[in-house]
Motif scaffolding. Sequence first.
Motif, PDB file in Angstrom:
ATOM      1  N   TYR A   1       2.275   1.860  -3.480  1.00  0.00           N
ATOM      2  CA  TYR A   1       1.478   2.522  -4.450  1.00  0.00           C
ATOM      3  C   TYR A   1       0.991   3.791  -4.097  1.00  0.00           C
TER       4      TYR A   1
ATOM      5  N   ARG B   1      -3.631   4.704  -2.708  1.00  0.00           N
ATOM      6  CA  ARG B   1      -3.503   3.276  -1.929  1.00  0.00           C
ATOM      7  C   ARG B   1      -4.521   2.514  -2.625  1.00  0.00           C
ATOM      8  N   PRO B   2      -4.331   1.124  -2.520  1.00  0.00           N
ATOM      9  CA  PRO B   2      -5.099   0.198  -3.259  1.00  0.00           C
ATOM     10  C   PRO B   2      -6.252   0.171  -2.040  1.00  0.00           C
TER      11      PRO B   2
ATOM     12  N   ARG C   1       0.711   5.733  -9.860  1.00  0.00           N
ATOM     13  CA  ARG C   1      -0.773   5.901  -9.352  1.00  0.00           C
ATOM     14  C   ARG C   1      -0.998   6.766  -8.313  1.00  0.00           C
TER      15      ARG C   1
ATOM     16  N   SER D   1       0.863  -1.321  -0.022  1.00  0.00           N
ATOM     17  CA  SER D   1       0.057  -0.109  -0.012  1.00  0.00           C
ATOM     18  C   SER D   1       0.811   1.269  -0.100  1.00  0.00           C
TER      19      SER D   1
ATOM     20  N   PHE E   1      -8.674   1.787  -6.343  1.00  0.00           N
ATOM     21  CA  PHE E   1      -7.830   2.437  -5.417  1.00  0.00           C
ATOM     22  C   PHE E   1      -8.430   3.653  -4.625  1.00  0.00           C
TER      23      PHE E   1
END
Length: 328
Positions: free
Chosen positions: A76, A85-86, A82, A73, A245
């Motif tokens: 990302y 966070r997922p 991106r 997390s 996300f």
Amino acid sequence: MSPTAVIRREDAPALSCATNRVASTIEWYRAHIVGTPILVTARRSPTARTIGAVGDRYRIGVFYDGTWFAHVSDFYATHHRRAARPSLGGLHDAVRWYVHRVDGVDLDAVEVAQAHYVRGRSPVPSTAFDAVLANAGVTRHDLELHEGKEKGVDVHLALEAWECATTLPLDYVVLITGDADFAPLVTRLIDRDVRVIIPVLDATDAGGQVLHTAAQLRAATSDTPTFDQLFAPGDADDYPLKFPFVRSATAAPPKPQNGRWHGTVTGWTPGRTHGFITDSKGVSWFASRDELPDGYEDLPIDTPVSFTGSPKPAPGKKYPQAYSIHLD
């Protein structure tokens, strides 16, 4: 026990999914799972398995190594293009979509039936994260920290996955971990005709932390999509499930550099008239063939580009549209 022996349910002490474990259970696990050689098992088609004990449902269990997922997390959010966070719910839907597309089964028949998160518990836990887990239907399992370090997380998580998979039962187990210690568990689950999916990652975060899914764990199953591959379908305009996300509602609106946005092509099927670009802030943009440089019909994935446009989607549209696309 031979490497190819199948562990029968009656061989194990009585367990219960999502309950406390006793010492004898841990010893059984270490003797029957950890202590056996690893066998690389070929992927099996779901049509060859007994699926649908509960109607015609395809039941998935997602099991989180909490520390590993925290690193994923953070990667990302701070080091991936991106910059987000997922989402737990988005990740669960991404797994459902993967099963739907790879195995050709009805999406409505694919469900996440169990989700468990195991991690050492700090003296002052985050109640906000507890709410995130609860909202996503994830059961949290807290282990005491020993001198500030986790102990027994791998055994507890493996027992939870084994028990849920063999008693509910589950058709698919998704292990969110990079630890090679779980390879024997993967082999045993596959021996029981449970499909095991390991999302993999090879990266280094901003703090120098190396995130690498162990080769031994990868070798135990052929279902090893990368996290990026799991998340990519969520960028499509016609994706029917949750976005993978978390989108921050409080973040300041991003500004383009010198009047142009910069990003990378993250989706474009050859022959299609449109694709998708993800900008440096993690926002997905719709890209039309008409906005490409002269002579281009499409762009390969990972092509760096710059473009113009408003980050606010037009009325009735899911994504903002990129205009005047240039190759960087």
